[in-house]
Design an enzyme around this catalytic site. Structure first.
Site, PDB file in Angstrom:
ATOM      1  N   GLY A   9     -29.972  75.759   0.859  1.00 44.13           N
ATOM      2  CA  GLY A   9     -29.684  77.157   1.191  1.00 44.13           C
ATOM      3  C   GLY A   9     -28.537  77.228   2.187  1.00 44.13           C
ATOM      4  N   TYR A 193     -44.860  85.045   1.817  1.00 38.58           N
ATOM      5  CA  TYR A 193     -43.870  84.462   2.741  1.00 38.58           C
ATOM      6  C   TYR A 193     -44.589  83.803   3.915  1.00 38.58           C
ATOM      7  CZ  TYR A 193     -39.794  84.217   5.867  1.00 38.58           C
ATOM      8  OH  TYR A 193     -38.798  83.789   6.718  1.00 38.58           O
TER       9      TYR A 193
HETATM   10  N1  LIG Z   1     -33.451  85.695   9.040  1.00 39.81           N
HETATM   11  C1  LIG Z   1     -34.510  85.532   9.810  1.00 39.81           C
HETATM   12  O1  LIG Z   1     -34.808  86.353  10.706  1.00 39.81           O
HETATM   13  C2  LIG Z   1     -35.377  84.350   9.610  1.00 39.81           C
HETATM   14  C3  LIG Z   1     -35.205  83.473   8.563  1.00 39.81           C
HETATM   15  N2  LIG Z   1     -36.022  82.386   8.446  1.00 39.81           N
HETATM   16  C4  LIG Z   1     -35.829  81.426   7.355  1.00 39.81           C
HETATM   17  O2  LIG Z   1     -34.508  80.944   7.400  1.00 39.81           O
HETATM   18  C5  LIG Z   1     -34.148  80.437   6.118  1.00 39.81           C
HETATM   19  C6  LIG Z   1     -32.777  80.920   5.742  1.00 39.81           C
HETATM   20  O3  LIG Z   1     -32.837  82.312   5.538  1.00 39.81           O
HETATM   21  P1  LIG Z   1     -31.708  83.331   6.020  1.00 39.81           P
HETATM   22  O4  LIG Z   1     -30.509  82.596   6.401  1.00 39.81           O
HETATM   23  O5  LIG Z   1     -32.326  84.273   6.947  1.00 39.81           O
HETATM   24  O6  LIG Z   1     -31.490  84.159   4.680  1.00 39.81           O
HETATM   25  P2  LIG Z   1     -30.316  84.099   3.579  1.00 39.81           P
HETATM   26  O7  LIG Z   1     -30.847  84.922   2.456  1.00 39.81           O
HETATM   27  O8  LIG Z   1     -29.020  84.409   4.159  1.00 39.81           O
HETATM   28  O9  LIG Z   1     -30.293  82.572   3.185  1.00 39.81           O
HETATM   29  C7  LIG Z   1     -31.199  82.003   2.319  1.00 39.81           C
HETATM   30  C8  LIG Z   1     -30.514  80.849   1.649  1.00 39.81           C
HETATM   31  O10 LIG Z   1     -31.455  80.205   0.790  1.00 39.81           O
HETATM   32  C9  LIG Z   1     -30.868  80.114  -0.496  1.00 39.81           C
HETATM   33  N3  LIG Z   1     -31.863  80.098  -1.538  1.00 39.81           N
HETATM   34  C10 LIG Z   1     -32.776  81.033  -1.847  1.00 39.81           C
HETATM   35  N4  LIG Z   1     -33.483  80.650  -2.908  1.00 39.81           N
HETATM   36  C11 LIG Z   1     -32.997  79.445  -3.282  1.00 39.81           C
HETATM   37  C12 LIG Z   1     -33.290  78.541  -4.321  1.00 39.81           C
HETATM   38  N5  LIG Z   1     -34.227  78.803  -5.219  1.00 39.81           N
HETATM   39  N6  LIG Z   1     -32.611  77.381  -4.395  1.00 39.81           N
HETATM   40  C13 LIG Z   1     -31.629  77.102  -3.501  1.00 39.81           C
HETATM   41  N7  LIG Z   1     -31.285  77.918  -2.517  1.00 39.81           N
HETATM   42  C14 LIG Z   1     -31.963  79.082  -2.416  1.00 39.81           C
HETATM   43  C15 LIG Z   1     -29.970  81.333  -0.605  1.00 39.81           C
HETATM   44  O11 LIG Z   1     -29.052  81.166  -1.646  1.00 39.81           O
HETATM   45  P3  LIG Z   1     -28.450  82.434  -2.470  1.00 39.81           P
HETATM   46  O12 LIG Z   1     -27.243  82.862  -1.721  1.00 39.81           O
HETATM   47  O13 LIG Z   1     -28.141  81.836  -3.809  1.00 39.81           O
HETATM   48  O14 LIG Z   1     -29.526  83.469  -2.510  1.00 39.81           O
HETATM   49  C16 LIG Z   1     -29.350  81.313   0.773  1.00 39.81           C
HETATM   50  O15 LIG Z   1     -28.324  80.373   0.837  1.00 39.81           O
HETATM   51  C17 LIG Z   1     -35.259  80.868   5.167  1.00 39.81           C
HETATM   52  O16 LIG Z   1     -36.119  79.788   4.931  1.00 39.81           O
HETATM   53  C18 LIG Z   1     -35.982  81.943   5.948  1.00 39.81           C
HETATM   54  O17 LIG Z   1     -37.326  82.054   5.566  1.00 39.81           O
HETATM   55  C19 LIG Z   1     -37.011  82.134   9.338  1.00 39.81           C
HETATM   56  C20 LIG Z   1     -37.231  82.981  10.375  1.00 39.81           C
HETATM   57  C21 LIG Z   1     -36.430  84.148  10.605  1.00 39.81           C
HETATM   58  C1  LIG Z   2     -38.345 101.865  11.691  1.00 38.53           C
HETATM   59  C2  LIG Z   2     -39.045 100.710  11.041  1.00 38.53           C
HETATM   60  C3  LIG Z   2     -39.113 100.806   9.607  1.00 38.53           C
HETATM   61  C4  LIG Z   2     -38.577  99.391  11.619  1.00 38.53           C
HETATM   62  C5  LIG Z   2     -39.245  98.184  11.070  1.00 38.53           C
HETATM   63  C6  LIG Z   2     -38.815  96.926  11.774  1.00 38.53           C
HETATM   64  C7  LIG Z   2     -39.024  95.707  10.906  1.00 38.53           C
HETATM   65  C8  LIG Z   2     -38.183  95.860   9.665  1.00 38.53           C
HETATM   66  C9  LIG Z   2     -38.717  94.419  11.661  1.00 38.53           C
HETATM   67  C10 LIG Z   2     -39.521  94.303  12.941  1.00 38.53           C
HETATM   68  C11 LIG Z   2     -39.809  92.836  13.152  1.00 38.53           C
HETATM   69  C12 LIG Z   2     -38.966  92.148  12.069  1.00 38.53           C
HETATM   70  C13 LIG Z   2     -39.202  90.715  11.716  1.00 38.53           C
HETATM   71  C14 LIG Z   2     -39.840  89.891  12.552  1.00 38.53           C
HETATM   72  C15 LIG Z   2     -40.023  88.459  12.295  1.00 38.53           C
HETATM   73  C16 LIG Z   2     -39.067  87.881  11.242  1.00 38.53           C
HETATM   74  C17 LIG Z   2     -39.539  86.503  10.808  1.00 38.53           C
HETATM   75  C18 LIG Z   2     -39.387  85.540  11.933  1.00 38.53           C
HETATM   76  C19 LIG Z   2     -38.948  86.022   9.546  1.00 38.53           C
HETATM   77  O1  LIG Z   2     -39.109  84.871   9.204  1.00 38.53           O
HETATM   78  C20 LIG Z   2     -38.245  86.895   8.602  1.00 38.53           C
HETATM   79  C21 LIG Z   2     -37.925  88.264   9.072  1.00 38.53           C
HETATM   80  C22 LIG Z   2     -38.959  88.817  10.041  1.00 38.53           C
HETATM   81  C23 LIG Z   2     -40.289  88.963   9.337  1.00 38.53           C
HETATM   82  C24 LIG Z   2     -38.455  90.178  10.552  1.00 38.53           C
HETATM   83  C25 LIG Z   2     -38.338  91.198   9.431  1.00 38.53           C
HETATM   84  C26 LIG Z   2     -38.031  92.621   9.883  1.00 38.53           C
HETATM   85  C27 LIG Z   2     -39.037  93.100  10.920  1.00 38.53           C
HETATM   86  C28 LIG Z   2     -40.404  93.174  10.280  1.00 38.53           C
END
Ligand SMILES: NC(=O)C1=CN([C@@H]2O[C@H](COP(=O)(O)OP(=O)(O)OC[C@H]3O[C@@H](n4cnc5c(N)ncnc54)[C@H](OP(=O)(O)O)[C@@H]3O)[C@@H](O)[C@H]2O)C=CC1
Ligand SMILES: CC(C)CCC[C@@H](C)[C@H]1CC[C@H]2C3=CC[C@H]4[C@H](C)C(=O)CC[C@]4(C)[C@H]3CC[C@]12C
Length: 308
Positions: A9, A193
């Site tokens: 990713g 998730y």
């Molecule tokens: N954003 C946040 O607040 C948080 C994110 N995370 C975790 O961080 C990680 C990265 O997510 P984030 O950067 O936020 O989101 P993005 O959607 O920006 O990145 C996700 C990445 O994973 C790739 N991906 C998804 N499905 C597949 C697949 N089947 N095979 C290969 N690659 C794949 C996507 O590729 P493509 O562009 O092709 O979709 C993309 O490059 C995830 O595991 C997410 O759960 C954890 C906590 C908080």
């Molecule tokens: C006015 C309302 C509709 C506002 C809603 C707020 C929510 C969209 C966000 C509040 C907290 C957020 C999250 C917290 C933890 C993240 C977690 C660590 C992750 O892995 C992926 C994303 C989060 C779940 C994120 C997502 C948006 C909120 C729920």
């Protein structure tokens, strides 16, 4: 010696930012971007090479949610490299997210408000579906595909006398109550998730137990709430603009880093003054359940391999 690092990713969000950081901190890397979409992978590679013109950046086609693609990609990796020093298991999805607005506004005026913003506990559900391998998509992508990848790459990551590290991008949304050992894939629930991330925390622990003696060390990190395609997909963008001031409150209450713990999950946080720091938190994990998960994943691996 050049370190070999593979990131799943890697073409956007946290994965891409991680690659950028790795190249900035170590000029001696061979970085492999494992991406499902070749075009987006190429774009990420070009962007990285623009800022690090002498870097060694390779591209690998990998759809971590497809058994066939994982097996093919692993073959390719074994042909290209003779070891992997760091394996970042970062690819992840949260399809069809749904926010419980009532719970959000109730939480906003409760003592639980900080925790709600940090973990989204009680706020988020998703609608999952079966993929072409007959597996639940979130489980397959966030957990099982990565498990299969490690298994396939064992000759490169489990080498006597050498240390390899596996780093999972987990989440503070990982919650024990969302996970059932009877329903690994979360077929029956609405928090796939959360379940998949809790399972990755447990799997990391089990991997350490089984593989440390072979030089493989696994850890999990939570990057905190980061604005990426994944998070932007949860709400329309004007909503994000509206709630950013509230979210700042959550960062204000961050604490200082604590000492390291083998069961720790590292949370990346930002203090009220904007300083970034990492905080270790102990994971709420039952070691016995982690062992059962590990054996169930091995069993599922046998099943899917038979089908290939
Ligand atoms: N954003 C946040 O607040 C948080 C994110 N995370 C975790 O961080 C990680 C990265 O997510 P984030 O950067 O936020 O989101 P993005 O959607 O920006 O990145 C996700 C990445 O994973 C790739 N991906 C998804 N499905 C597949 C697949 N089947 N095979 C290969 N690659 C794949 C996507 O590729 P493509 O562009 O092709 O979709 C993309 O490059 C995830 O595991 C997410 O759960 C954890 C906590 C908080
Ligand atoms: C006015 C309302 C509709 C506002 C809603 C707020 C929510 C969209 C966000 C509040 C907290 C957020 C999250 C917290 C933890 C993240 C977690 C660590 C992750 O892995 C992926 C994303 C989060 C779940 C994120 C997502 C948006 C909120 C729920």
């Amino acid at each position: 010696m050049e370190k070999v690092v593979l990131v799943t990713g890697a073409n956007s969000g946290i994965g891409l930012a991680l690659c950028e950081r790795l190249l900035t901190e170590d000029g001696q890397l061979r970085l492999c971007l494992a991406c499902r979409n070749t075009q987006r992978g190429e774009a990420a590679r070009s962007a990285l090479l623009t800022s690090h013109s002498n870097a060694h950046v390779d591209l690998l086609h990998l759809d971590v949610g497809s058994v066939q693609s994982v097996l093919a990609a692993a073959q390719e990796v074994k042909a290209r490299y003779n070891r992997i020093d760091f394996l970042y298991l970062n690819a992840g999805i949260m399809p069809n997210p749904h926010i419980d607005l009532k719970a959000f506004f109730r939480g906003l005026f409760s003592r639980n408000v900080i925790n709600m913003f940090a973990t989204a506990e009680g706020l988020l559900t998703q609608q999952d579906q079966l993929n072409s391998d007959g597996l639940q998509e979130v489980f397959a992508t966030n957990l099982f595909g990565h498990f299969l990848l490690i298994r396939e790459l064992e000759p490169l990551v489990c080498r006597a006398g050498h240390t390899s590290r596996v780093v999972w991008t987990s989440s503070s949304n990982a919650r024990r109550s969302a996970f059932s050992i009877e329903d690994l894939q979360h077929r029956d629930g609405s928090e796939p998730y959360s379940s998949s991330k809790y399972a990755s925390d447990m799997l990391s622990l089990a991997l350490n137990r089984h593989k440390n003696s072979q030089g493989l060390f696994s850890s999990v990190i939570c990057p905190g709430l980061v604005m990426t395609n994944l998070t932007y997909g949860i709400l329309p963008s004007f909503f994000w603009t509206l709630i950013l001031p509230i979210m700042w409150l959550h960062w204000l209450f961050g604490q200082n880093p604590e000492s390291l713990d083998p069961r720790a999950k590292y949370h990346s946080l930002t203090s009220g003054l904007g300083t970034n720091y990492t905080q270790a938190r102990q994971m709420d994990i039952d070691e016995e359940m982690a062992e059962v998960l590990y054996s169930k994943l091995l069993e599922l691996e046998r099943v899917v391999r038979k089908k290939e």
